[in-house]
Design a protein around this motif. Sequence first.
Motif, PDB file in Angstrom:
ATOM      1  N   UNK A  92       3.416   0.025 -13.532  1.00 22.04           N
ATOM      2  CA  UNK A  92       4.733   0.037 -14.176  1.00 22.04           C
ATOM      3  C   UNK A  92       5.771   0.750 -13.316  1.00 22.04           C
ATOM      4  N   UNK A  93       5.368   1.822 -12.653  1.00 21.27           N
ATOM      5  CA  UNK A  93       6.275   2.553 -11.768  1.00 21.27           C
ATOM      6  C   UNK A  93       6.681   1.694 -10.568  1.00 21.27           C
ATOM      7  N   UNK A  94       5.707   0.987  -9.995  1.00 24.02           N
ATOM      8  CA  UNK A  94       5.990   0.160  -8.818  1.00 24.02           C
ATOM      9  C   UNK A  94       6.814  -1.067  -9.199  1.00 24.02           C
ATOM     10  N   UNK A  95       6.407  -1.758 -10.256  1.00 24.13           N
ATOM     11  CA  UNK A  95       7.086  -3.003 -10.642  1.00 24.13           C
ATOM     12  C   UNK A  95       8.512  -2.733 -11.127  1.00 24.13           C
ATOM     13  N   UNK A  96       8.784  -1.518 -11.591  1.00 26.51           N
ATOM     14  CA  UNK A  96      10.143  -1.159 -12.003  1.00 26.51           C
ATOM     15  C   UNK A  96      11.137  -1.237 -10.860  1.00 26.51           C
ATOM     16  N   UNK A  97      10.667  -0.933  -9.665  1.00 30.81           N
ATOM     17  CA  UNK A  97      11.537  -0.988  -8.484  1.00 30.81           C
ATOM     18  C   UNK A  97      11.300  -2.219  -7.627  1.00 30.81           C
ATOM     19  N   UNK A  98      10.123  -2.814  -7.758  1.00 33.23           N
ATOM     20  CA  UNK A  98       9.754  -3.977  -6.949  1.00 33.23           C
ATOM     21  C   UNK A  98       9.112  -5.024  -7.864  1.00 33.23           C
ATOM     22  N   UNK A  99       9.918  -5.775  -8.586  1.00 31.68           N
ATOM     23  CA  UNK A  99       9.400  -6.673  -9.629  1.00 31.68           C
ATOM     24  C   UNK A  99       8.503  -7.802  -9.137  1.00 31.68           C
ATOM     25  N   UNK A 100       8.463  -8.068  -7.850  1.00 33.52           N
ATOM     26  CA  UNK A 100       7.643  -9.171  -7.352  1.00 33.52           C
ATOM     27  C   UNK A 100       6.210  -8.777  -7.012  1.00 33.52           C
ATOM     28  N   UNK A 101       5.883  -7.506  -7.118  1.00 28.14           N
ATOM     29  CA  UNK A 101       4.521  -7.073  -6.794  1.00 28.14           C
ATOM     30  C   UNK A 101       3.602  -7.404  -7.976  1.00 28.14           C
ATOM     31  N   UNK A 102       2.416  -7.864  -7.676  1.00 26.61           N
ATOM     32  CA  UNK A 102       1.488  -8.249  -8.751  1.00 26.61           C
ATOM     33  C   UNK A 102       0.629  -7.064  -9.171  1.00 26.61           C
ATOM     34  N   UNK A 103       0.126  -7.147 -10.385  1.00 30.65           N
ATOM     35  CA  UNK A 103      -0.769  -6.116 -10.911  1.00 30.65           C
ATOM     36  C   UNK A 103      -2.030  -6.039 -10.055  1.00 30.65           C
ATOM     37  N   UNK A 104      -2.557  -7.198  -9.653  1.00 24.77           N
ATOM     38  CA  UNK A 104      -3.773  -7.235  -8.828  1.00 24.77           C
ATOM     39  C   UNK A 104      -3.554  -6.506  -7.507  1.00 24.77           C
ATOM     40  N   UNK A 105      -2.372  -6.649  -6.917  1.00 24.88           N
ATOM     41  CA  UNK A 105      -2.061  -5.975  -5.660  1.00 24.88           C
ATOM     42  C   UNK A 105      -2.051  -4.467  -5.849  1.00 24.88           C
ATOM     43  N   UNK A 106      -1.447  -4.009  -6.930  1.00 26.61           N
ATOM     44  CA  UNK A 106      -1.401  -2.574  -7.205  1.00 26.61           C
ATOM     45  C   UNK A 106      -2.807  -2.038  -7.434  1.00 26.61           C
ATOM     46  N   UNK A 107      -3.590  -2.711  -8.259  1.00 27.86           N
ATOM     47  CA  UNK A 107      -4.951  -2.260  -8.556  1.00 27.86           C
ATOM     48  C   UNK A 107      -5.821  -2.247  -7.296  1.00 27.86           C
ATOM     49  N   UNK A 108      -5.715  -3.291  -6.485  1.00 27.73           N
ATOM     50  CA  UNK A 108      -6.494  -3.366  -5.249  1.00 27.73           C
ATOM     51  C   UNK A 108      -6.120  -2.218  -4.309  1.00 27.73           C
ATOM     52  N   UNK A 109      -4.828  -1.944  -4.186  1.00 28.85           N
ATOM     53  CA  UNK A 109      -4.384  -0.873  -3.300  1.00 28.85           C
ATOM     54  C   UNK A 109      -4.762   0.503  -3.823  1.00 28.85           C
ATOM     55  N   UNK A 110      -4.768   0.692  -5.131  1.00 29.82           N
ATOM     56  CA  UNK A 110      -5.239   1.958  -5.691  1.00 29.82           C
ATOM     57  C   UNK A 110      -6.694   2.199  -5.303  1.00 29.82           C
ATOM     58  N   UNK A 134       0.841  -1.200   0.000  1.00 31.18           N
ATOM     59  CA  UNK A 134       0.000   0.000   0.000  1.00 31.18           C
ATOM     60  C   UNK A 134       0.876   1.249   0.000  1.00 31.18           C
ATOM     61  N   UNK A 135       1.912   1.242   0.814  1.00 34.60           N
ATOM     62  CA  UNK A 135       2.841   2.375   0.882  1.00 34.60           C
ATOM     63  C   UNK A 135       3.566   2.575  -0.445  1.00 34.60           C
ATOM     64  N   UNK A 136       3.937   1.479  -1.107  1.00 35.32           N
ATOM     65  CA  UNK A 136       4.615   1.572  -2.401  1.00 35.32           C
ATOM     66  C   UNK A 136       3.706   2.177  -3.462  1.00 35.32           C
ATOM     67  N   UNK A 137       2.448   1.787  -3.449  1.00 34.60           N
ATOM     68  CA  UNK A 137       1.485   2.302  -4.424  1.00 34.60           C
ATOM     69  C   UNK A 137       1.235   3.789  -4.160  1.00 34.60           C
ATOM     70  N   UNK A 138       1.041   4.161  -2.922  1.00 34.97           N
ATOM     71  CA  UNK A 138       0.833   5.567  -2.575  1.00 34.97           C
ATOM     72  C   UNK A 138       2.059   6.403  -2.957  1.00 34.97           C
ATOM     73  N   UNK A 139       3.224   5.897  -2.674  1.00 30.20           N
ATOM     74  CA  UNK A 139       4.463   6.601  -3.030  1.00 30.20           C
ATOM     75  C   UNK A 139       4.563   6.799  -4.544  1.00 30.20           C
ATOM     76  N   UNK A 140       4.195   5.774  -5.314  1.00 27.95           N
ATOM     77  CA  UNK A 140       4.261   5.881  -6.777  1.00 27.95           C
ATOM     78  C   UNK A 140       3.308   6.953  -7.290  1.00 27.95           C
TER      79      UNK A 140
END
Length: 125
Positions: A29-47, A8-14
């Motif tokens: 794309x911004x998050x996965x560039x620095x943290x390649x193990x995060x899933x798209x679903x995790x980013x979308x859910x946190x957004x 959640x913090x990574x998504x907010x920071x991005x």
Amino acid sequence: MRRNTIQRALVLEAVNKLKCHATAEEVYQAVVGEHPNISKATVYRNLNQLSQSGEIRKIEVPDAADRFDHRCHDHYHVRCTQCGRVFDVDMDYIEDLQKAIRDTHGFQFSGHDLMFKGICPQCQK
């Protein structure tokens, strides 16, 4: 009460770093560039969670992907009809605009969003 997770913090920071009314895909794309193990679903859910909690603002764009704004106060936007980018509009927010509506359908208005359209300076070149 929601937990503050690392993801959640990574998504907010991005979103805060991008400052560009980014789509969910752009944030991913911004998050996965620095943290390649995060899933798209995790980013979308946190957004979605961040927008529901008011930490970021979700902008619904007609006929296009939703955008996410780091500025949470009420304000207006303009979308470039050529490139699709979304920008803030420099004007006062009209608090009670919905009071001027002649309602014939029985709505109880709670607010409004306006999206202007035009061609951005970059696309005008």
